[in-house]
Design an enzyme around this catalytic site. Sequence first.
Site, PDB file in Angstrom:
ATOM      1  N   ASP A 176      -7.393   0.301  -3.589  1.00  0.00           N
ATOM      2  CA  ASP A 176      -8.588   1.025  -3.297  1.00  0.00           C
ATOM      3  C   ASP A 176      -9.120   1.014  -4.727  1.00  0.00           C
ATOM      4  O   ASP A 176      -9.850   1.759  -5.258  1.00  0.00           O
ATOM      5  CB  ASP A 176      -8.037   2.472  -3.078  1.00  0.00           C
ATOM      6  CG  ASP A 176      -7.059   2.974  -4.199  1.00  0.00           C
ATOM      7  OD1 ASP A 176      -6.607   2.324  -4.808  1.00  0.00           O
ATOM      8  OD2 ASP A 176      -6.460   4.014  -3.972  1.00  0.00           O
TER       9      ASP A 176
ATOM     10  N   GLU B 207       0.757  -1.227   0.009  1.00  0.00           N
ATOM     11  CA  GLU B 207       0.001   0.031  -0.063  1.00  0.00           C
ATOM     12  C   GLU B 207       0.785   1.265  -0.113  1.00  0.00           C
ATOM     13  O   GLU B 207       1.961   1.206   0.574  1.00  0.00           O
ATOM     14  CB  GLU B 207      -1.052   0.051   1.214  1.00  0.00           C
ATOM     15  CG  GLU B 207      -2.199   1.048   1.028  1.00  0.00           C
ATOM     16  CD  GLU B 207      -2.749   1.082  -0.533  1.00  0.00           C
ATOM     17  OE1 GLU B 207      -2.364   1.592  -1.472  1.00  0.00           O
ATOM     18  OE2 GLU B 207      -4.014   0.354  -0.190  1.00  0.00           O
TER      19      GLU B 207
END
Length: 527
Positions: A326, A246
């Site tokens: 996401d 991430e």
Amino acid sequence: MSPTPPPPRPQRLRSTVLSALAAFVTVVALAVGLTVGAGAPQAAAAGSLPCDIYAAAGTPCVAAHSLVRALYSSYNGPLYQVKRASDSATTNIGLPAAGGYANAAAQDSFCSGTTCIITKIYDQSSRHNDLTIEGAGRAGAADVGAPADALPVTVGGHQVYGLEISAGMGYRDNSTSGVAVNGQAEGMYMVTSGTHVNGRCCFDYGNAETNNMDTGNGHMDAINFGTECWFSPCYGQGPWVQADPENGLFQSDFGYSKNTSNTGTGPLPFVTALLKNNGQHRFALKYGNAQSGGLTTTYSGGEPTVGGGYSPMHQEGAIVLGTGGDNSNGSIGSFFEGVMTSGIPTDAADDSVQANIVSVGYGGATGSAGSLTPGSEISLRATTSCCTGDYIRHQNDTAVISSITSSSSTLDKNDATWIVRRGLASSSCVSFESRNYPGDFLRHYNFQLLRQPMDGTAQFRADATFCPGTGKSGTGTSFASYNYPSKYIRHYDHNVYIASNGGSNTWDSSTSWTNDVSWVVSQPWAP
């Protein structure tokens, strides 16, 4: 139909306790200087498949996804589900026999006369962590399913289909069982392709957030494969196997590559990409040619330090395929198989899995050659007197004709070899898939022929479909464009077009047109 589970496994509570204990032991071992994955596995039985190998090494699969084959020798359930455009009916594509290869013929029959998309990829482990089409996330609208016929390929001598991701496609499971969370150790690999990549975010497979949003550093732990260089320097042109924990694609603890020899895999048709992470302070990256040879470790060392939050990790345990955590979904990529494990696999287990992957024969010969029967490998030779030693080949994504002989390079021979497929727009016609760029087809664009990846659109299907007939010169075969039936595949000034006999374009010249549109379907140059 429900998946047939692999051999019985411990109850979930016991498994969780054992996984936590194994992770603790691994962390202690690493603290005293052992490398990620060091140690010897238990012996795996002859004929073992990847998840059998990892289980024997004490790091069982908690997810096992493949469109092409079983990943347990005992598995005999469905691999994936397809949905038909004509009536929205669905069916599961499984295996003719336990431990075998996908029954692609069942897909062809079900989807005959229409098109299908892939709606579900089944988890072969007892965890049932099945992947479905991904919903909307912070960075992208809800995804769509990949076309089921976009990536035909030969695996283990069988004609099967892989998963070809275009931008806006992705799969996910936000409610999983057994996947690492909150700093637990895990490993994962996928078989992908170096020929269908881009530099956009993010072609990932692995651990992700459970809400389709970026919830912070360390909340993902996924393999990334593509040409996006997040932290400079990256060496070579890629594509690279990178870690996506991430907020960055990492080739080392500092993000950028510390390994000047890691210039990426290049356009290998089939690549094994591997990531493992102890969840606390070390991770490792490896890659290999899925057709031959072993694995290369490009990094093994500390967790990322950029921005903090990666040591320990904070994985949430969802599984993502084809997008970022996401739902950043601008990437493209290919997926054939992949697994995730509980605990860090040993290097020896990784090596055994790579050997098994190589033994499968990804991209091997189809077993048929020299005809226009679907599945046959061919080369197309010009018949015009100037060019009888020239063949259609792709070069820098463009179709050209050039001389190919027995002394030509392997690359040139591969570039001049095509696999005949059922016409993407009509089963009574044909399409031509590149031999060394899986999922890429000859299609016309602005009347010029190009080699491009199949994106599933009706336009692409029509542009990549050609209908064979007797050669206009009386020799060989001529190929009419499906959506421009008065135009035929023609060479002109060494480039290849669809051309009519007379017209406004220079390549429509009537001079030698009948010869230029006539081709000899010959034995393939690729071995």
